[in-house]
Scaffold this motif. Structure first.
Motif, PDB file in Angstrom:
ATOM      1  N   ARG A 258       0.843  -1.188   0.000  1.00 41.13           N
ATOM      2  CA  ARG A 258       0.000   0.000   0.000  1.00 41.13           C
ATOM      3  C   ARG A 258       0.882   1.242   0.000  1.00 41.13           C
ATOM      4  O   ARG A 258       1.681   1.440   0.918  1.00 41.13           O
ATOM      5  CB  ARG A 258      -0.904  -0.006   1.225  1.00 41.13           C
ATOM      6  CG  ARG A 258      -1.939   1.110   1.158  1.00 41.13           C
ATOM      7  CD  ARG A 258      -3.002   0.915   2.207  1.00 41.13           C
ATOM      8  NE  ARG A 258      -3.732  -0.327   2.000  1.00 41.13           N
ATOM      9  CZ  ARG A 258      -4.511  -0.866   2.914  1.00 41.13           C
ATOM     10  NH1 ARG A 258      -4.627  -0.295   4.093  1.00 41.13           N
ATOM     11  NH2 ARG A 258      -5.169  -1.978   2.672  1.00 41.13           N
ATOM     12  N   PRO A 259       0.737   2.069  -1.006  1.00 43.72           N
ATOM     13  CA  PRO A 259       1.596   3.245  -1.075  1.00 43.72           C
ATOM     14  C   PRO A 259       1.244   4.247   0.020  1.00 43.72           C
ATOM     15  O   PRO A 259       0.141   4.228   0.544  1.00 43.72           O
ATOM     16  CB  PRO A 259       1.298   3.839  -2.448  1.00 43.72           C
ATOM     17  CG  PRO A 259       0.245   3.004  -3.051  1.00 43.72           C
ATOM     18  CD  PRO A 259      -0.256   2.037  -2.051  1.00 43.72           C
ATOM     19  N   LEU A 260       2.207   5.091   0.326  1.00 48.49           N
ATOM     20  CA  LEU A 260       1.942   6.127   1.305  1.00 48.49           C
ATOM     21  C   LEU A 260       0.982   7.137   0.703  1.00 48.49           C
ATOM     22  O   LEU A 260       1.168   7.607  -0.405  1.00 48.49           O
ATOM     23  CB  LEU A 260       3.252   6.827   1.672  1.00 48.49           C
ATOM     24  CG  LEU A 260       4.294   5.906   2.303  1.00 48.49           C
ATOM     25  CD1 LEU A 260       5.668   6.543   2.251  1.00 48.49           C
ATOM     26  CD2 LEU A 260       3.895   5.578   3.719  1.00 48.49           C
ATOM     27  N   LEU A 261      -0.058   7.442   1.471  1.00 50.03           N
ATOM     28  CA  LEU A 261      -1.033   8.376   0.942  1.00 50.03           C
ATOM     29  C   LEU A 261      -1.012   9.642   1.761  1.00 50.03           C
ATOM     30  O   LEU A 261      -1.022   9.593   2.979  1.00 50.03           O
ATOM     31  CB  LEU A 261      -2.434   7.764   1.019  1.00 50.03           C
ATOM     32  CG  LEU A 261      -2.757   6.684  -0.003  1.00 50.03           C
ATOM     33  CD1 LEU A 261      -4.175   6.236   0.184  1.00 50.03           C
ATOM     34  CD2 LEU A 261      -2.555   7.220  -1.398  1.00 50.03           C
ATOM     35  N   PRO A 262      -0.985  10.783   1.108  1.00 49.63           N
ATOM     36  CA  PRO A 262      -1.001  12.040   1.849  1.00 49.63           C
ATOM     37  C   PRO A 262      -2.320  12.213   2.608  1.00 49.63           C
ATOM     38  O   PRO A 262      -2.373  12.817   3.652  1.00 49.63           O
ATOM     39  CB  PRO A 262      -0.869  13.110   0.773  1.00 49.63           C
ATOM     40  CG  PRO A 262      -0.541  12.390  -0.490  1.00 49.63           C
ATOM     41  CD  PRO A 262      -0.967  10.979  -0.332  1.00 49.63           C
TER      42      PRO A 262
ATOM     43  N   LEU B  96      -1.031  11.361  -8.952  1.00 48.95           N
ATOM     44  CA  LEU B  96      -1.262  10.624 -10.192  1.00 48.95           C
ATOM     45  C   LEU B  96      -0.514   9.303 -10.189  1.00 48.95           C
ATOM     46  O   LEU B  96      -1.028   8.278 -10.613  1.00 48.95           O
ATOM     47  CB  LEU B  96      -0.818  11.491 -11.377  1.00 48.95           C
ATOM     48  CG  LEU B  96      -1.406  11.053 -12.719  1.00 48.95           C
ATOM     49  CD1 LEU B  96      -2.909  11.241 -12.719  1.00 48.95           C
ATOM     50  CD2 LEU B  96      -0.753  11.828 -13.854  1.00 48.95           C
ATOM     51  N   GLN B  97       0.699   9.348  -9.647  1.00 46.54           N
ATOM     52  CA  GLN B  97       1.533   8.160  -9.627  1.00 46.54           C
ATOM     53  C   GLN B  97       0.888   7.039  -8.805  1.00 46.54           C
ATOM     54  O   GLN B  97       0.769   5.899  -9.252  1.00 46.54           O
ATOM     55  CB  GLN B  97       2.869   8.538  -8.974  1.00 46.54           C
ATOM     56  CG  GLN B  97       3.896   7.485  -9.188  1.00 46.54           C
ATOM     57  CD  GLN B  97       5.093   8.083  -9.899  1.00 46.54           C
ATOM     58  OE1 GLN B  97       5.597   9.122  -9.489  1.00 46.54           O
ATOM     59  NE2 GLN B  97       5.523   7.459 -10.947  1.00 46.54           N
ATOM     60  N   THR B  98       0.446   7.395  -7.600  1.00 45.94           N
ATOM     61  CA  THR B  98      -0.206   6.429  -6.720  1.00 45.94           C
ATOM     62  C   THR B  98      -1.458   5.896  -7.382  1.00 45.94           C
ATOM     63  O   THR B  98      -1.742   4.707  -7.336  1.00 45.94           O
ATOM     64  CB  THR B  98      -0.576   7.101  -5.388  1.00 45.94           C
ATOM     65  OG1 THR B  98       0.523   7.879  -4.971  1.00 45.94           O
ATOM     66  CG2 THR B  98      -0.910   6.069  -4.354  1.00 45.94           C
TER      67      THR B  98
ATOM     68  N   LEU C 155      10.891   6.318  -3.709  1.00 48.71           N
ATOM     69  CA  LEU C 155      10.343   5.421  -2.688  1.00 48.71           C
ATOM     70  C   LEU C 155       9.632   4.213  -3.282  1.00 48.71           C
ATOM     71  O   LEU C 155       9.553   3.169  -2.661  1.00 48.71           O
ATOM     72  CB  LEU C 155       9.332   6.183  -1.810  1.00 48.71           C
ATOM     73  CG  LEU C 155       9.933   7.209  -0.855  1.00 48.71           C
ATOM     74  CD1 LEU C 155       8.840   8.034  -0.216  1.00 48.71           C
ATOM     75  CD2 LEU C 155      10.773   6.515   0.196  1.00 48.71           C
ATOM     76  N   GLN C 156       9.097   4.352  -4.483  1.00 48.70           N
ATOM     77  CA  GLN C 156       8.239   3.298  -5.012  1.00 48.70           C
ATOM     78  C   GLN C 156       8.885   2.532  -6.153  1.00 48.70           C
ATOM     79  O   GLN C 156       9.504   3.113  -7.033  1.00 48.70           O
ATOM     80  CB  GLN C 156       6.941   3.912  -5.545  1.00 48.70           C
ATOM     81  CG  GLN C 156       6.006   4.367  -4.454  1.00 48.70           C
ATOM     82  CD  GLN C 156       4.716   4.882  -5.037  1.00 48.70           C
ATOM     83  OE1 GLN C 156       4.624   5.132  -6.235  1.00 48.70           O
ATOM     84  NE2 GLN C 156       3.728   5.049  -4.204  1.00 48.70           N
TER      85      GLN C 156
END
Lengths: 345, 309
Positions: B11-15, B22-24, B156-157
């Motif tokens: 799970r990507p870091l979400l603000p 867009l990337q997430t 990071l990703q």
């Protein structure tokens, strides 16, 4: 079409009466095992209202069974027994409400879709409790005390005592048989069977099919909840597995073993299947393999054979003792009608 | 117990809610599509078996599970994931042929209750056979060396190459199945059979062979899904159950017998599940069923289903 109120359910009622002496004769283990059989039997009889008499194959009754247990677990005080007077009606009503919503949506579909949709909604409840934090998640949660049945501080039935628990469940099973017999002989039951046998004709005759089937579905869910409530109280524990669809499938096996067209047959089906499981568990570690093969074997026998087999099995044992499953009348004709109705439903 | 196989989706870091960059979004979209494509492999076999054989096969998820265990076992035995992939599909196809000949054949034209019970019995047998052959341990399978590693997106990703390969592979299989059914003579027979079984038989089509092949192909597709998913998911006994339910939802959404419907349904479920986990984590497991309920209210026989099922 003969009334489903065959002699057979009277025989089962008589058998239950005889069974009432069990706690006086057998050790506690057997009493608890008999209680389990009766509870599964109640659930199977409830399911058969929809499957055998409604012609609708539901795969979410396991979820109703487990949900009732969860309602008990969640509403019971932590350090005191729950009062049966309100917690049982609450659990049954809650499950009935859920059954109403699921039934209202599922009954928009027929046949294969109905099976798949009920399965999916049942599993929705499974995942809800599996992923939820409020009910112990996948670990499940304990019910520390059995519910209390008391009036003004006076205990009427002490559920902590296995014998009294057994008698209460026995009485419930008898009550469910009588209720279902009564309902199926009433206009409601006749109309329900009419819709099963020929939906188009029943609709043309002006029966409100949707409401009839929904009513049967909700009632069947509520009666399943009754069994689930006491099963959870007996185990003292609820876990998401008790909501899973494997339980629904097992209940279906019991229904088919006992006889689709009979009120009390599923109770005998429950006894037969659970007895078989018990024997297999003693015999082999891989008892599920044998059980699976047995289920396939039973199904492989011709359609009418499902019931003929049950009759033969019980008939064989009945020669020595009680006539458990007196052969239902007009076997062949009856069964082909069932097939047709289920296929067309 | 079962669950969607990609629970461990990184799970990507979400603000924060709503402000997804867009990337997430692209990564999640890819995850959702990939999940949907795997689901399609399982569900397309299921819907074909429903549509053409008229058989409800509850054991379909068990073959998915079996595929994953075959991936584990054959990779360990042969040392090559690719051999495992080919061998696993071949084994599943042969198993499908044998089962059709032995059991499923007897279910044609029988009532649904019989089919439900027979396939439930089959699940018990397959589960126990798996227990005897492979045990009940949870396993992981390494991705083939060729497809190991990740594509660097930001500092990071990274996105695993294998997941991307799964996407492309499933897409190719999906296109292949679609072309086979809509553009070839075999597909024509299959479609004719789904439309009107008696008429097709009357025209002298060797229907027994068609039935057997369709069943075996459906089973092979489910096992194939299990095989390709093994390196990105854990291999565990209950994995078939979750997949079975989801593919049922897919078939309900898309309509019985419709491969195109299964594709739409599978993508809908894949995206709903993936984005549901991001936006409504507490409700995510329910969200799919809410979508199913809505579709049922809108079209009881599925998005591409025929009126009379």
């Amino acid at each position: 079409m003969t009334a489903p109120a065959d002699r057979h359910s009277w025989l089962v009622l008589a058998l239950l009466l005889v069974l009432a002496a069990l706690p006086l004769l057998a050790p506690g283990y057997y009493v608890q095992f008999a209680t389990k059989i009766l509870l599964m039997g109640i659930a199977a009889m409830a399911l058969n209202l929809v499957v055998g008499f409604g012609g609708l194959v539901s795969l979410c009754h396991g979820a109703f069974f487990g949900l009732a247990g969860y309602v008990l677990a969640l509403t019971a005080p932590r350090y005191d027994p729950a009062a049966l007077w309100w917690s049982l009606p609450f659990a049954v009503a809650a499950v009935a409400l859920v059954a109403l919503v699921i039934g209202a949506l599922s009954l928009r579909t027929r046949g294969l879709y109905f099976i798949m949709v009920t399965l999916a909604f049942g599993e929705m409840l499974f995942y809800l409790f599996q992923d939820a934090g409020f009910a112990g998640g996948s670990d499940g949660t304990f019910i520390h005390y059995k519910p209390e049945l008391a009036v003004a501080g006076l205990t009427l039935v002490d559920l902590e005592a296995p014998a009294q628990f057994f008698w209460l469940v026995l009485a419930l099973a008898a009550g469910v048989i009588l209720l279902l017999r009564h309902l199926l002989a009433a206009p409601f039951g006749r109309a329900l069977r009419a819709a099963r046998d020929n939906e188009r004709r029943a609709r043309a005759l002006g029966f409100p099919i949707y409401r009839l089937q929904l009513g049967a579905f909700v009632l069947s869910g509520a009666l399943t909840a009754l069994a689930g409530y006491f099963a959870a109280a007996q185990f003292g524990f609820v876990a998401p597995q008790m909501l899973g669809w494997h339980l629904s499938a097992i209940l279906l096996v019991m229904v088919v073993l006992g006889g689709l067209r009979t009120v009390a047959g599923p109770l005998l089906g429950a006894a037969a299947l659970m007895g078989l499981e018990e024997v297999l568990k003693l015999a082999t570690e891989h008892w599920k393999l044998v059980e699976g093969l047995a289920i396939i074997g039973i199904v492989l026998v011709s359609p009418a054979g499902l019931r003929r087999l049950a009759t033969a099995a019980f008939g064989a044992s009945a020669s020595g003792g009680e006539h458990l499953a007196a052969p239902p009348r007009s076997t062949a004709e009856d069964t082909t009608a069932t097939d047709r109705s289920i296929r067309h439903a | 117990m079962g669950g969607p196989p990609q629970r461990e989706t990184p799970r990507p870091l979400l603000p924060g809610h709503g402000s997804m960059d867009l990337q997430t979004f692209a990564v999640q979209l890819l995850n959702g599509v990939q999940y949907g494509l795997v689901l399609f492999l399982v569900a397309s076999g299921l819907t074909l078996i429903f549509g053409i054989l008229g058989v409800i096969n509850l054991a379909h998820g068990a073959f998915y599970m079996l595929g994953a265990y075959l991936a584990y076992w054959l990779t360990a035995a042969t040392g090559s994931f690719w051999l495992a992939l080919a061998g696993g599909v071949a084994i599943a196809f042969c198993l499908g042929l044998a089962l059709e000949q032995l059991l499923v054949r007897r279910l044609y034209g029988r009532d649904h209750l019989t089919q439900v019970l027979m396939s439930y019995g089959l699940i018990l047998v397959i589960d126990e056979a798996r227990q005897i052959l492979f045990g009940k341990d949870v396993h992981s399978v390494a991705a083939p060396a060729l497809l190991a590693g990740g594509i660097r997106l930001t500092d990071l990703q990274t996105y695993p190459v294998y997941r991307l390969a799964v996407c492309i592979f499933c897409l190719l299989v999906a296109v292949g199945v679609f072309l086979l059914i809509h553009r070839t003579r075999i597909g024509m027979i299959v479609r004719a059979g789904a439309e009107n079984r008696e008429m097709t038989r009357a025209l002298g089509i060797p229907f027994d062979t068609v039935n057997r092949t369709v069943f075996a192909a459906g089973i092979a597709l489910a096992a194939l899904a299990g095989l390709v998913v093994a390196p990105i998911s854990t291999v565990f006994p209950g994995m078939g159950d979750g997949m079975l339910i989801l593919s049922f939802v897919v078939v309900v959404l898309g309509g019985i017998g419709s491969v195109a419907g299964a594709a739409i349904g599978a993508l809908l479920v894949g995206l709903t599940d993936t984005f549901g986990k991001v936006f409504f984590p507490s409700l995510s497991s329910m969200l799919i069923y809410v979508v199913m309920a809505l579709v049922l209210i809108w079209r009881p026989t599925g998005i591409l289903g025929r009126r009379e099922a």
